[in-house]
Design a protein around this motif. Structure first.
Motif, PDB file in Angstrom:
ATOM      1  N   LYS A  61      13.343   4.492  -1.220  1.00 34.47           N
ATOM      2  CA  LYS A  61      12.863   3.270  -0.577  1.00 34.47           C
ATOM      3  C   LYS A  61      13.449   3.147   0.825  1.00 34.47           C
ATOM      4  N   ILE A  62      12.722   2.410   1.659  1.00 31.99           N
ATOM      5  CA  ILE A  62      13.176   2.190   3.027  1.00 31.99           C
ATOM      6  C   ILE A  62      14.576   1.574   2.996  1.00 31.99           C
ATOM      7  N   GLY A  63      15.471   2.147   3.786  1.00 35.68           N
ATOM      8  CA  GLY A  63      16.832   1.617   3.841  1.00 35.68           C
ATOM      9  C   GLY A  63      17.784   2.347   2.926  1.00 35.68           C
ATOM     10  N   GLU A  64      17.272   2.926   1.837  1.00 37.97           N
ATOM     11  CA  GLU A  64      18.159   3.696   0.946  1.00 37.97           C
ATOM     12  C   GLU A  64      18.614   4.955   1.668  1.00 37.97           C
ATOM     13  N   PRO A  65      19.842   5.432   1.343  1.00 34.04           N
ATOM     14  CA  PRO A  65      20.299   6.660   1.994  1.00 34.04           C
ATOM     15  C   PRO A  65      19.379   7.820   1.644  1.00 34.04           C
ATOM     16  N   GLY A  66      19.076   8.635   2.632  1.00 35.46           N
ATOM     17  CA  GLY A  66      18.225   9.799   2.391  1.00 35.46           C
ATOM     18  C   GLY A  66      16.743   9.505   2.515  1.00 35.46           C
ATOM     19  N   HIS A  67      16.403   8.247   2.795  1.00 35.00           N
ATOM     20  CA  HIS A  67      14.980   7.913   2.955  1.00 35.00           C
ATOM     21  C   HIS A  67      14.395   8.687   4.142  1.00 35.00           C
ATOM     22  N   ILE A  68      13.307   9.382   3.901  1.00 33.22           N
ATOM     23  CA  ILE A  68      12.610  10.066   4.977  1.00 33.22           C
ATOM     24  C   ILE A  68      11.545   9.127   5.515  1.00 33.22           C
ATOM     25  N   VAL A  69      11.614   8.848   6.805  1.00 26.79           N
ATOM     26  CA  VAL A  69      10.670   7.906   7.405  1.00 26.79           C
ATOM     27  C   VAL A  69       9.271   8.529   7.421  1.00 26.79           C
ATOM     28  N   VAL A  70       8.273   7.781   6.937  1.00 25.67           N
ATOM     29  CA  VAL A  70       6.901   8.292   6.927  1.00 25.67           C
ATOM     30  C   VAL A  70       5.980   7.303   7.620  1.00 25.67           C
ATOM     31  N   THR A  71       5.261   7.782   8.616  1.00 25.06           N
ATOM     32  CA  THR A  71       4.225   6.947   9.219  1.00 25.06           C
ATOM     33  C   THR A  71       2.921   7.717   9.220  1.00 25.06           C
ATOM     34  N   GLY A  72       1.818   6.965   9.125  1.00 21.92           N
ATOM     35  CA  GLY A  72       0.514   7.614   9.080  1.00 21.92           C
ATOM     36  C   GLY A  72      -0.430   7.020  10.101  1.00 21.92           C
ATOM     37  N   ILE A  73      -1.664   7.495  10.021  1.00 22.26           N
ATOM     38  CA  ILE A  73      -2.729   6.968  10.874  1.00 22.26           C
ATOM     39  C   ILE A  73      -3.886   6.596   9.965  1.00 22.26           C
ATOM     40  N   ASP A  74      -4.529   5.496  10.240  1.00 23.55           N
ATOM     41  CA  ASP A  74      -5.708   4.978   9.540  1.00 23.55           C
ATOM     42  C   ASP A  74      -5.384   3.754   8.690  1.00 23.55           C
ATOM     43  N   ALA A  75      -4.244   3.779   7.956  1.00 23.73           N
ATOM     44  CA  ALA A  75      -3.894   2.685   7.031  1.00 23.73           C
ATOM     45  C   ALA A  75      -4.863   2.599   5.858  1.00 23.73           C
ATOM     46  N   ASP A  76      -4.879   3.648   5.082  1.00 25.52           N
ATOM     47  CA  ASP A  76      -5.674   3.739   3.856  1.00 25.52           C
ATOM     48  C   ASP A  76      -5.214   2.680   2.849  1.00 25.52           C
TER      49      ASP A  76
ATOM     50  N   ASP B  90      -0.544  -0.217  -0.379  1.00 34.02           N
ATOM     51  CA  ASP B  90       0.245  -0.440  -1.597  1.00 34.02           C
ATOM     52  C   ASP B  90       1.630   0.189  -1.480  1.00 34.02           C
ATOM     53  N   LEU B  91       1.682   1.414  -0.915  1.00 30.53           N
ATOM     54  CA  LEU B  91       2.989   2.076  -0.753  1.00 30.53           C
ATOM     55  C   LEU B  91       3.880   1.269   0.195  1.00 30.53           C
ATOM     56  N   ILE B  92       3.263   0.737   1.258  1.00 31.22           N
ATOM     57  CA  ILE B  92       4.035  -0.093   2.190  1.00 31.22           C
ATOM     58  C   ILE B  92       4.592  -1.301   1.451  1.00 31.22           C
ATOM     59  N   GLY B  93       3.746  -1.909   0.613  1.00 30.56           N
ATOM     60  CA  GLY B  93       4.179  -3.059  -0.170  1.00 30.56           C
ATOM     61  C   GLY B  93       5.360  -2.730  -1.073  1.00 30.56           C
ATOM     62  N   ASN B  94       5.423  -1.458  -1.520  1.00 30.16           N
ATOM     63  CA  ASN B  94       6.517  -1.036  -2.397  1.00 30.16           C
ATOM     64  C   ASN B  94       7.700  -0.437  -1.634  1.00 30.16           C
ATOM     65  N   ASP B  95       7.708  -0.575  -0.323  1.00 32.80           N
ATOM     66  CA  ASP B  95       8.792  -0.054   0.534  1.00 32.80           C
ATOM     67  C   ASP B  95       8.920   1.462   0.483  1.00 32.80           C
ATOM     68  N   LEU B  96       7.836   2.164   0.115  1.00 40.31           N
ATOM     69  CA  LEU B  96       7.915   3.618   0.030  1.00 40.31           C
ATOM     70  C   LEU B  96       7.276   4.288   1.239  1.00 40.31           C
ATOM     71  N   TRP B  97       6.675   3.523   2.095  1.00 41.68           N
ATOM     72  CA  TRP B  97       5.990   4.063   3.274  1.00 41.68           C
ATOM     73  C   TRP B  97       6.329   3.119   4.412  1.00 41.68           C
ATOM     74  N   ASP B  98       6.680   3.685   5.571  1.00 44.22           N
ATOM     75  CA  ASP B  98       7.180   2.824   6.638  1.00 44.22           C
ATOM     76  C   ASP B  98       6.093   2.058   7.376  1.00 44.22           C
ATOM     77  N   ALA B  99       5.111   2.813   7.903  1.00 44.59           N
ATOM     78  CA  ALA B  99       4.102   2.133   8.708  1.00 44.59           C
ATOM     79  C   ALA B  99       2.891   3.028   8.885  1.00 44.59           C
ATOM     80  N   SER B 100       1.792   2.410   9.331  1.00 39.49           N
ATOM     81  CA  SER B 100       0.605   3.196   9.631  1.00 39.49           C
ATOM     82  C   SER B 100      -0.084   2.586  10.838  1.00 39.49           C
ATOM     83  N   ALA B 101      -0.680   3.460  11.665  1.00 42.70           N
ATOM     84  CA  ALA B 101      -1.432   2.970  12.817  1.00 42.70           C
ATOM     85  C   ALA B 101      -2.854   2.699  12.351  1.00 42.70           C
ATOM     86  N   LEU B 102      -3.281   1.451  12.455  1.00 44.51           N
ATOM     87  CA  LEU B 102      -4.577   1.058  11.909  1.00 44.51           C
ATOM     88  C   LEU B 102      -5.734   1.634  12.707  1.00 44.51           C
ATOM     89  N   GLN B 103      -6.648   2.279  12.008  1.00 46.13           N
ATOM     90  CA  GLN B 103      -7.938   2.597  12.638  1.00 46.13           C
ATOM     91  C   GLN B 103      -8.889   1.466  12.283  1.00 46.13           C
TER      92      GLN B 103
END
Ligand SMILES: Nc1ncnc2c1ncn2[C@@H]1O[C@H](COP(=O)(O)OP(=O)(O)OP(=O)(O)O)[C@@H](O)[C@H]1O
Ligand SMILES: [Mg+2]
Lengths: 255, 353, 325
Positions: free
Chosen positions: B242-257, B262-275
């Motif tokens: 989860k975001i903030g936990e040690p070892g978290h790999i930051v993930v950002t995407g494009i489109d915002a599928d 849902d992953l963002i809501g669960n703190d498992l995905w950092d951000a996405s650039a909205l298309q």
């Protein structure tokens, strides 16, 4: 079930093992066989002759279940039969050495001998070792000891292939064996062996139907000779009561 | 889901899958007949682009037909040829292959049918208006969000970053990737590992897993997050934290599928650039209607001036290659603070279910 | 010895390719990467097994990749707990898995019905099936990505023993061993060789050609469904294009592994080498610091080289056998 060691080939009480009535077969517009009737007996070699395309192979394939007849009835061992596939006819004790559809080149000799009826172990896996041993024994008994049972069939000579096809028909103690030109493409010595074999089969009570274009072979082995001409039965003669001239005339449709 | 809904799905899907034109029987007897030849309809994003454009067009009284080129340039050329022969009032493209499509566009030009582009564009021919997302903005935001969050997570902007980019012969993929590279190049301690994929989940999974196995990654970004696989790969390596936990790999995407929301809501995905495909499809549908009516045409570069129209105020630029205008809707970041926003296409799509 | 080496050329190529990759990129030499190769290979491997059954019988099955895509998507749709994109049924995973395998078998039955009973060319039938199944996937999913799969459903594809060894790897390797056994030691396996080698001879010898062919297609369909289950679990999500284009690699692996496209010739172990070779190439290229522009080209060239090399060893074997220099 035609298991090698349980089945005793025997002629029927009245002598006719196979009775065929009015057998016909059309391929599109070609009438390959037209109302042919005949009988084959145990302890007897029936020679089958006719020109190219006369319908000899078709006749065999109709009886063995490769093709379905358009008309006619087949009575085998006193039961009317209509084999849907060669598997059914093999199960009833009919073996065929086909002229044109015999072997699988990619497979080894032993597997071709046991094709369609692989021997299995108690746990239902194929019994490779036993089949190789039995194939070797069989080839040996046919005087083909030099032919390795593990040789790939695709690399064999025409005569050797013929020998393998013959071996397959012989392994299962059949009651009726059709041999569609078993001597074609064989050397003189090999032809002698095959004719001798046919004689021995007759002694064991088997009914043999033997197709050849060589009338000398026919006359030296067959008890009776059946002639087809353009799909029709031209005549059946006792070998002792006819000669080559008559047979040739029948073959040519001369009456 | 009840039977009626399934039937509805089946009907819609059959239309989309088989590419049957339904517009001809539509109620808009005297409306314009317009057609969108979609490059593919095999993911939520493409469906939303097509469906939203169709919905808006029909609400404006036009007969709107969707055809599917199924990622085949050949199929696409055939669809264009058919559409030209049928004499549509306007053809909307979104080419599989920008070069190959140029020929089709020129044929439409010769036939006097105005051509528009939705989401992607041809490399040439005359195109009245291109409406698409600003790929540079998409790539820039994805990379900037990545960098900012790496700093938050690690305390410094350093380490290995994986970029899953699409085939470089696709304009969108190339522009997004170039924008990402441009941002990351400003941070010398970032080591960028670029890997080519062809938009398949298997590749997203395998590449992520292999690269993350052989390297210690601090961040991952990609040309589109419509394709799953990255989170599953990290999960299978025990590296999905989860975001903030040690070892978290930051993930950002494009489109915002939608799945990413849902992953963002669960703190498992950092951000996405909205298309904003809902946005530019709507804009294009309105513009086509105005264009065909003759009530409005863009005549000059700069902010468009047609008060009341959804494209009012958006910057129009002249496109040399396609001898026409283009507008690019800017992106904005989606993260935990706004992932439930109903105007995001990932949330809007739920109404089509 | 020479013959043994030639027959197993694919394994030697695999060895040298691996050495070459490791020499260029030493980081490839790790247990993790090794397992990644196996894991990557598992999906392809399972599909290849199905294809080999069909190829040996002298038929193609081009539809297995779309059987994979279709069953994965429908299965995920039935089992997903997502309120918007799933069916909403949330069927028990065990039931869904049975249904998926059933659908795979059903596709195999349909394929063989058209091929055996109606005698339509296998290439056309399975290609049409591929397109039809792709089309049908829209019906169920509206082209959405299916996700929120229950952990028990995803376990086969996603779970790793000790966090390292995925069960999908064990599954796929055991499937190869089992199917090699089937080919070598069961009448079904041997009959396939006979049918592919000479269908008429097999029929004349009493082999149930149609039934065996049906079984081969059903197996291929079910293996497609099994691969679907593994892949869905691995990705924890299913897209509509899942498996698309895999048929190329399936054929490549089979050919590299020495399976004849004409039928009747080949083993399971050769193609296993082919599958692993493709896995090494793919994984190797994704770890190596090679320019993205080159990946596709290098991949294509390596696969082509492997196919050509296979043909060369075949020629050498023939020469060796006949003693011609
Ligand atoms: N499967 C088939 N399809 C169409 N026609 C066939 C088929 N099999 C045989 N025929 C035709 O039936 C006729 C009889 O053929 P058949 O093979 O029975 O002759 P044959 O007496 O065995 O000849 P040969 O001595 O040349 O072997 C021929 O005209 C042949 O072309
Ligand atoms: Mg003949």
């Amino acid at each position: 079930m035609a298991d090698r060691h349980t089945m005793t080939p025997a002629a029927d009480a009245d002598g006719a093992l196979l009775r065929v009535r009015g057998l016909s077969k059309r391929f599109d517009h070609v009438v390959a066989l037209d109302g042919v009737s005949f009988e084959a007996h145990g302890n007897e070699v029936l020679g089958l002759v006719g020109d190219n395309g006369a319908g000899k192979s078709t006749l065999i394939k109709l009886v063995s279940g490769v093709h379905r007849p358009n008309a006619g009835e087949i009575v085998f061992a006193d039961r009317e039969v209509a084999f849907a596939t060669p598997r059914d006819s093999r199960e009833r004790g009919i073996e065929v050495i086909y002229q044109d559809m015999a072997l699988v080149d990619e497979l080894e000799v032993w597997e071709n001998v046991f094709l369609g009826r692989l021997l299995r172990t108690r746990v239902k896996t194929i019994d490779r070792r036993r089949m190789i041993a039995e194939a070797a024994e069989l080839l040996e008994s046919l005087g083909l000891g030099s032919l390795s049972p593990t040789a790939q069939v695709g690399y064999l000579s025409g005569g050797q292939k013929k020998a393998v096809a013959i071996s397959r028909a012989l392994y299962w103690d059949a009651r009726l064996i059709f041999m569609d030109e078993p001597t074609a493409a064989l050397a003189v010595v090999e032809i002698g062996k095959v004719l001798e074999l046919i004689g021995r089969l007759r002694e064991t009570g088997v009914a043999v139907v033997f197709v050849s274009h060589n009338l000398q072979e026919i006359f030296s082995t067959a008890d009776r000779i059946m002639v087809l001409h353009r799909g029709q039965l031209a005549g059946i003669r006792q070998t002792g009561e006819t000669d080559q001239d008559e047979i040739i005339k029948l073959m040519m449709g001369v009456r | 889901m009840q039977a009626g809904k399934i039937l509805k799905h089946a009907a819609i899907a059959a239309v989309l899958a088989l590419g049957i034109a339904v517009g001809g029987q539509s109620a808009n007897a005297d409306g314009y007949k317009v057609i969108y030849i979609a490059p593919q309809l095999n993911n939520a994003a493409d469906i939303v682009i097509a469906r939203n454009w169709q919905d808006v067009s029909e609400s404006l009284g036009m007969d709107a037909v969707i055809k599917n080129a199924e990622i085949s340039a050949k199929r696409e050329a055939d669809e264009w040829a058919t559409a030209i022969a049928l004499g549509y009032d306007a053809i909307v493209g979104g080419p599989v292959d920008s070069l190959a499509a140029t020929i089709s566009v020129k044929k439409a030009n010769e036939a006097g049918i105005p051509v528009f582009m939705l989401g992607r564009t041809s490399a040439g021919g005359k195109v009245e208006l291109i409406a698409r997302a600003d790929n540079i903005s998409l790539g820039t935001i994805a990379a900037e969000e990545l960098v900012r969050r790496i700093e938050e997570q690690r305390g410094e902007i350093a380490g290995k970053v994986l970029e899953l980019h699409g085939p470089m012969d696709q304009v969108n993929a190339r522009q997004r990737s170039e924008a990402i590279q441009a941002v990351l190049a400003k941070h010398p301690k970032i080591e960028l590992i670029r890997k080519l994929q062809h938009w398949t989940p298997e590749e997203f999974f395998d590449i992520t897993k292999s690269v993350a196995s052989a390297n210690e990654l601090v961040g991952i970004t990609m040309g589109s997050d419509v394709i799953p696989g990255v989170d599953a790969a990290l999960d299978s390596l025990g590296q999905l934290k989860k975001i903030g936990e040690p070892g978290h790999i930051v993930v950002t995407g494009i489109d915002a599928d939608p799945r990413i929301l849902d992953l963002i809501g669960n703190d498992l995905w950092d951000a996405s650039a909205l298309q904003d495909m809902v946005g530019y499809g709507t804009i294009l549908a309105h513009y086509i209607k105005h264009y065909l009516d003759g009530s409005f045409k863009i005549t000059a570069a700069g902010p468009i001036d047609n008060p009341g129209a959804p494209y009012h105020g958006i910057e129009a630029r002249w496109s040399e290659a396609t001898e026409g205008w283009q507008i690019e809707t800017p992106s904005r970041p989606v993260d935990k603070s706004n992932y439930t926003d109903p105007t995001l296409w990932g949330n809007a799509i739920k109404k089509y279910q | 010895m020479t013959r043994f080496l030639l027959r197993n050329a694919v394994w030697i190529v695999l060895l040298f390719t691996t050495i070459a990759f490791v020499a260029v990129e030493p980081r490839l030499l790790s247990v993790r990467i090794f397992i990644n190769v196996l894991e990557h290979s598992s999906i392809l491997g399972i599909l290849v097994i199905g294809m080999i059954f069909c190829l040996l019988a002298g038929r193609f099955d081009l539809s297995s990749e779309s059987t994979l895509g279709f069953t994965a998507l429908v299965g995920a749709w039935m089992v997903s707990t997502n309120p918007f994109f799933g069916s909403g049924w949330q069927l028990p995973p065990a039931l869904v898995i049975v249904l998926m395998l059933g659908m795979g078998a059903g596709v195999g039955c349909l394929n063989s019905f058209f091929i055996i009973k109606l005698r339509v060319n296998a290439f056309i039938v399975t290609l049409a099936m591929l397109l039809a199944l792709r089309g049908f996937t829209y019906v169920f999913t509206n082209a959405n990505t299916m996700y929120d799969l229950p952990p028990s459903f995803a376990a086969l594809g996603g779970y790793s023993i000790g966090g390292l060894l995925p069960i999908s790897v064990i599954l796929f390797l055991s499937l190869f061993v089992v199917s090699q056994f089937v080919l070598s030691y069961t009448t079904f396996g041997r009959d396939l060789y006979a049918i592919g080698g000479n269908r008429e001879a097999a029929f004349a010898a009493g082999i149930r050609v149609d039934r065996r062919t049906l079984t081969a297609f059903v197996l291929s369909g079910m293996l497609g469904a099994l691969a679907a289950w593994v892949l869905a679990g691995r990705l924890q999500a299913v897209t509509i294009n899942l498996g698309q284009g895999m048929v190329f690699e399936v054929f490549a692996a089979a050919v590299i592994g020495g399976v004849s496209l004409a039928g009747g010739k080949g083993t399971m172990m050769g193609p296993l080498g082919g599958v692993l070779l493709l896995g090494v190439i793919t994984t190797g290229l994704s770890v190596m610091p090679i320019s993205s522009f080159w990946v596709d080209a290098v991949r294509g060239v390596l696969i082509l080289a492997a196919v050509v090399l296979w043909r060369v060893t075949e020629i050498f074997e023939e020469r060796w056998r006949t003693g011609t220099p």
